[in-house]
Write a protein that holds these residues in place. Structure first.
Motif, mmCIF file in Angstrom:
data_model
loop_
_atom_site.group_PDB
_atom_site.id
_atom_site.type_symbol
_atom_site.label_atom_id
_atom_site.label_comp_id
_atom_site.label_asym_id
_atom_site.label_seq_id
_atom_site.Cartn_x
_atom_site.Cartn_y
_atom_site.Cartn_z
ATOM 1 N N LEU A 289 59.762 54.905 29.107
ATOM 2 C CA LEU A 289 58.482 54.724 30.219
ATOM 3 C C LEU A 289 57.924 55.713 30.495
ATOM 4 C CD1 LEU A 289 60.640 52.182 32.102
ATOM 5 C CD2 LEU A 289 58.871 51.582 30.461
ATOM 6 N N THR A 290 58.681 56.860 30.748
ATOM 7 C CA THR A 290 57.819 58.400 31.285
ATOM 8 C C THR A 290 56.875 58.724 30.281
ATOM 9 O OG1 THR A 290 59.899 59.062 32.516
ATOM 10 C CG2 THR A 290 58.263 60.755 31.682
ATOM 11 N N ILE A 291 57.258 58.445 28.968
ATOM 12 C CA ILE A 291 56.387 59.014 27.918
ATOM 13 C C ILE A 291 55.170 58.257 27.833
ATOM 14 C CG2 ILE A 291 56.137 59.312 25.364
ATOM 15 C CD1 ILE A 291 59.110 60.064 25.120
ATOM 16 N N ILE A 292 55.265 56.859 27.798
ATOM 17 C CA ILE A 292 54.171 55.796 28.053
ATOM 18 C C ILE A 292 53.316 56.212 29.207
ATOM 19 C CG2 ILE A 292 53.677 53.433 28.010
ATOM 20 C CD1 ILE A 292 55.997 52.847 26.629
ATOM 21 N N ALA A 293 53.977 56.345 30.285
ATOM 22 C CA ALA A 293 53.056 56.562 31.578
ATOM 23 C C ALA A 293 52.432 57.898 31.444
ATOM 24 C CB ALA A 293 54.147 56.477 32.911
ATOM 25 N N VAL A 294 52.785 58.753 30.841
ATOM 26 C CA VAL A 294 52.272 60.132 30.803
ATOM 27 C C VAL A 294 51.290 60.173 29.868
ATOM 28 C CG1 VAL A 294 52.412 62.752 30.472
ATOM 29 C CG2 VAL A 294 54.109 61.403 31.563
ATOM 30 N N ALA A 295 51.337 59.651 28.659
ATOM 31 C CA ALA A 295 50.514 59.422 27.634
ATOM 32 C C ALA A 295 49.177 58.684 28.242
ATOM 33 C CB ALA A 295 50.985 58.977 26.505
ATOM 34 N N LEU A 296 49.472 57.552 28.971
ATOM 35 C CA LEU A 296 48.398 56.664 29.236
ATOM 36 C C LEU A 296 47.332 57.319 30.366
ATOM 37 C CD1 LEU A 296 50.257 53.237 29.945
ATOM 38 C CD2 LEU A 296 48.287 53.784 28.073
ATOM 39 N N THR A 297 48.159 58.430 30.989
ATOM 40 C CA THR A 297 47.214 58.924 32.188
ATOM 41 C C THR A 297 46.967 60.490 31.943
ATOM 42 O OG1 THR A 297 49.391 59.266 33.471
ATOM 43 C CG2 THR A 297 47.994 57.307 33.959
ATOM 44 N N PHE A 298 47.448 61.052 30.892
ATOM 45 C CA PHE A 298 47.105 62.373 30.584
ATOM 46 C C PHE A 298 45.608 62.769 30.698
ATOM 47 C CE2 PHE A 298 46.881 65.970 27.416
ATOM 48 C CZ PHE A 298 47.574 66.871 27.912
ATOM 49 N N LYS A 299 44.806 61.988 30.345
ATOM 50 C CA LYS A 299 43.359 62.209 30.245
ATOM 51 C C LYS A 299 42.509 61.457 31.197
ATOM 52 C CE LYS A 299 42.979 63.296 25.211
ATOM 53 N NZ LYS A 299 42.015 63.006 24.095
ATOM 54 N N LYS A 300 41.792 62.059 31.913
ATOM 55 C CA LYS A 300 40.926 61.202 33.070
ATOM 56 C C LYS A 300 40.159 60.182 32.309
ATOM 57 C CE LYS A 300 37.963 62.441 36.744
ATOM 58 N NZ LYS A 300 37.038 63.512 37.252
ATOM 59 N N ARG A 301 40.399 59.134 33.180
ATOM 60 C CA ARG A 301 39.895 57.747 32.704
ATOM 61 C C ARG A 301 39.086 57.391 33.601
ATOM 62 N NH1 ARG A 301 42.460 54.244 29.186
ATOM 63 N NH2 ARG A 301 44.135 55.227 29.544
ATOM 64 N N ARG A 302 37.806 56.781 33.171
ATOM 65 C CA ARG A 302 36.817 56.043 34.231
ATOM 66 C C ARG A 302 37.492 54.849 35.136
ATOM 67 N NH1 ARG A 302 31.148 53.917 31.871
ATOM 68 N NH2 ARG A 302 31.133 56.362 31.348
ATOM 69 N N GLY A 303 37.402 54.837 36.136
ATOM 70 C CA GLY A 303 38.325 53.780 37.145
ATOM 71 C C GLY A 303 39.408 54.449 37.624
ATOM 72 N N GLY A 304 39.726 55.563 37.363
ATOM 73 C CA GLY A 304 40.804 56.365 38.102
ATOM 74 C C GLY A 304 42.307 55.754 38.039
ATOM 75 N N VAL A 305 42.848 55.779 39.182
ATOM 76 C CA VAL A 305 44.423 55.617 39.291
ATOM 77 C C VAL A 305 44.318 53.954 39.315
ATOM 78 C CG1 VAL A 305 44.054 55.062 41.786
ATOM 79 C CG2 VAL A 305 46.232 55.313 40.666
ATOM 80 N N GLY A 306 43.233 52.948 39.796
ATOM 81 C CA GLY A 306 43.144 51.628 39.817
ATOM 82 C C GLY A 306 43.429 50.952 38.150
ATOM 83 N N VAL A 307 42.548 51.444 37.278
ATOM 84 C CA VAL A 307 42.623 51.118 35.821
ATOM 85 C C VAL A 307 44.146 51.525 35.243
ATOM 86 C CG1 VAL A 307 41.521 51.505 33.635
ATOM 87 C CG2 VAL A 307 40.004 51.305 35.710
ATOM 88 N N ASN A 308 44.576 52.643 35.563
ATOM 89 C CA ASN A 308 45.715 53.128 34.969
ATOM 90 C C ASN A 308 46.843 52.271 35.448
ATOM 91 O OD1 ASN A 308 44.390 55.223 33.484
ATOM 92 N ND2 ASN A 308 44.770 56.842 35.024
ATOM 93 N N LEU A 309 46.986 51.815 36.849
ATOM 94 C CA LEU A 309 47.778 51.344 37.351
ATOM 95 C C LEU A 309 47.943 49.831 36.985
ATOM 96 C CD1 LEU A 309 50.127 51.728 39.347
ATOM 97 C CD2 LEU A 309 48.572 50.841 41.131
ATOM 98 N N ALA A 310 46.863 49.209 36.760
ATOM 99 C CA ALA A 310 46.703 47.880 36.388
ATOM 100 C C ALA A 310 47.384 47.943 34.821
ATOM 101 C CB ALA A 310 45.248 47.425 36.328
ATOM 102 N N LEU A 311 46.873 48.664 34.064
ATOM 103 C CA LEU A 311 47.408 48.737 32.631
ATOM 104 C C LEU A 311 48.717 49.134 32.597
ATOM 105 C CD1 LEU A 311 46.283 48.946 29.552
ATOM 106 C CD2 LEU A 311 46.183 51.471 29.913
ATOM 107 N N GLY A 312 49.262 50.261 33.441
ATOM 108 C CA GLY A 312 50.809 50.126 33.734
ATOM 109 C C GLY A 312 51.562 49.153 33.855
ATOM 110 N N ILE A 313 51.054 48.317 35.107
ATOM 111 C CA ILE A 313 52.050 47.167 35.595
ATOM 112 C C ILE A 313 51.831 46.145 34.341
ATOM 113 C CG2 ILE A 313 51.885 45.318 37.249
ATOM 114 C CD1 ILE A 313 50.745 47.142 39.042
ATOM 115 N N GLY A 314 50.882 45.901 33.725
ATOM 116 C CA GLY A 314 50.577 45.166 32.615
ATOM 117 C C GLY A 314 51.695 45.221 31.458
ATOM 118 N N ILE A 315 51.807 46.584 31.018
ATOM 119 C CA ILE A 315 52.920 47.088 30.052
ATOM 120 C C ILE A 315 54.269 46.887 30.576
ATOM 121 C CG2 ILE A 315 53.779 49.044 28.836
ATOM 122 C CD1 ILE A 315 50.971 50.148 28.649
#
Length: 361
Positions: A289-315
């Motif tokens: 889970l640590t590898i997946i979470a870091v890989a998803l958020t390593f690069k800056k994404r449009r939408g910021g923490v909200g998009v990353n959190l939504a994607l993470g909760i889905g996974i």
């Protein structure tokens, strides 16, 4: 370790604990709202008993349960913040590779895994024993047939077998008991009794209206009586076959129970094997889970923490779904419970490897 490693590790652990401390009060508040009427209906139940016997152990159980979720959300939150603050860009410009960037994360995941393993194998089972006893006494009413077994047989050794027409755990008594010893396929000894009762204080059984038959080559010896006090190589605990029992055993006791049950000829032990394997597989998922979470958020994404959190909760939702399905399927007789329990980690391990390779590029 470098200053940067200490910085990331500190943020990793602090955010993880903060997330866990947010989830636990929510779970406690929901549970209180559901059970407040059951607490109030018993005049003998004190607030101290509720806190010490129930909610202390409730927090231990659910803190351990929420640990992977809290870890995953924590990594997403603070790694996204690192990316949004362009701290990750600065690290990349300093020629820090993604693999090197993961180093403090893996140290943090190791600390969480070791702690979770100790909790799963020893602390949570003892805690669950107290919590389940409290629930049976004050919260849950025993369902019909929950405290009894019927037409139960058990192989004690290679040569001995027992049978019970019925047994009630609440009253520690049963009816139509028989014990048989065999030499190969030939019956050599048989003990029967109309009633059997466990005397816990003395750790012996009381048999009433018993009959003993010893079989010799040329004749049989039969004796009978009204009452017989005796001991056997089993206790009422060995007659239970419930998933809650496995949750209350520390790992060494659970492994011993599984080993004894196998020797006694119990056919389906997968319920207990699932519990045993799960105690290791769930903590190890911290790395995945640590590898997946870091890989998803390593690069800056449009939408910021909200998009990353939504994607993470889905996974995370998909992972939990896989976890529960694999536990149910792993408890079915005749399947490889080890494979089923570890199947979510295998699938998401492959997903983590994919994200890792992609992030390195």
């Amino acid at each position: 370790m470098r200053i940067l490693d200490w910085y990331i590790l500190k943020r990793y652990l602090v955010t993880f604990l903060f997330t866990l401390l947010i989830l636990i009060p929510i779970a406690v508040a929901i549970d209180i709202s559901e059970k407040i009427d059951k607490f109030l209906r018993d005049d003998t139940l004190t607030a101290l008993a509720i806190i010490n016997d129930y909610y202390k152990n409730f927090i231990i159980y659910y803190a351990n349960t929420f640990m992977p979720l809290a870890l995953f959300i924590a990594v997403i939150l603070f790694t996204t913040k690192l990316s949004n603050n362009t701290e990750v860009v600065a690290m990349t410009n300093a020629k820090i590779s993604f693999t090197r960037f993961l180093y403090p994360y893996f140290i943090g995941a190791t600390l969480v895994t070791i702690f979770a393993l100790a909790m799963n194998h020893y602390v949570v089972p003892n805690s669950s024993k107290v919590r389940n006893k409290f629930e049976k006494t004050y919260i849950r009413k025993a369902k019909f047939g929950e405290n009894s077994i019927h037409d139960f047989s058990l192989q004690l050794s290679d040569t001995s077998y027992i049978y019970l027409k019925s047994y009630n755990f609440r009253f520690s008594s049963g009816t139509y008991f028989s014990l048989e010893y065999y030499d190969g396929t030939e019956l050599k000894y048989k003990l029967t009794a109309d009633n059997i009762k466990w005397r816990e204080k003395d750790s012996i059984f009381d048999l009433t209206n018993y009959k003993i038959r010893k079989i010799f080559p040329k004749m049989d010896s039969i004796s009978s009586g009204i009452v017989l006090d005796t001991t056997f190589t089993f206790t009422p605990k060995d007659l239970m076959f419930k998933s809650t029992l496995s949750q209350e055993m520390p790992t060494d006791e659970l492994m011993e129970f599984i080993d004894i049950s196998r020797k006694r000829g119990v056919k389906n032990l997968n319920t207990y094997l699932v519990e045993l394997h799960k105690r290791t597989s769930l903590p190890v998922s911290s790395y995945i889970l640590t590898i997946i979470a870091v890989a998803l958020t390593f690069k800056k994404r449009r939408g910021g923490v909200g998009v990353n959190l939504a994607l993470g909760i889905g996974i995370m939702f998909i992972y939990v779904f896989f976890l529960k399905v694999s536990e149910v399927l792993g408890a079915v007789a005749g399947v490889n419970s080890l494979l089923y329990v570890w199947f979510p980690n295998i699938v998401f391990g492959c997903l983590a490897l994919y994200f890792y390779v992609k992030a390195r590029k």
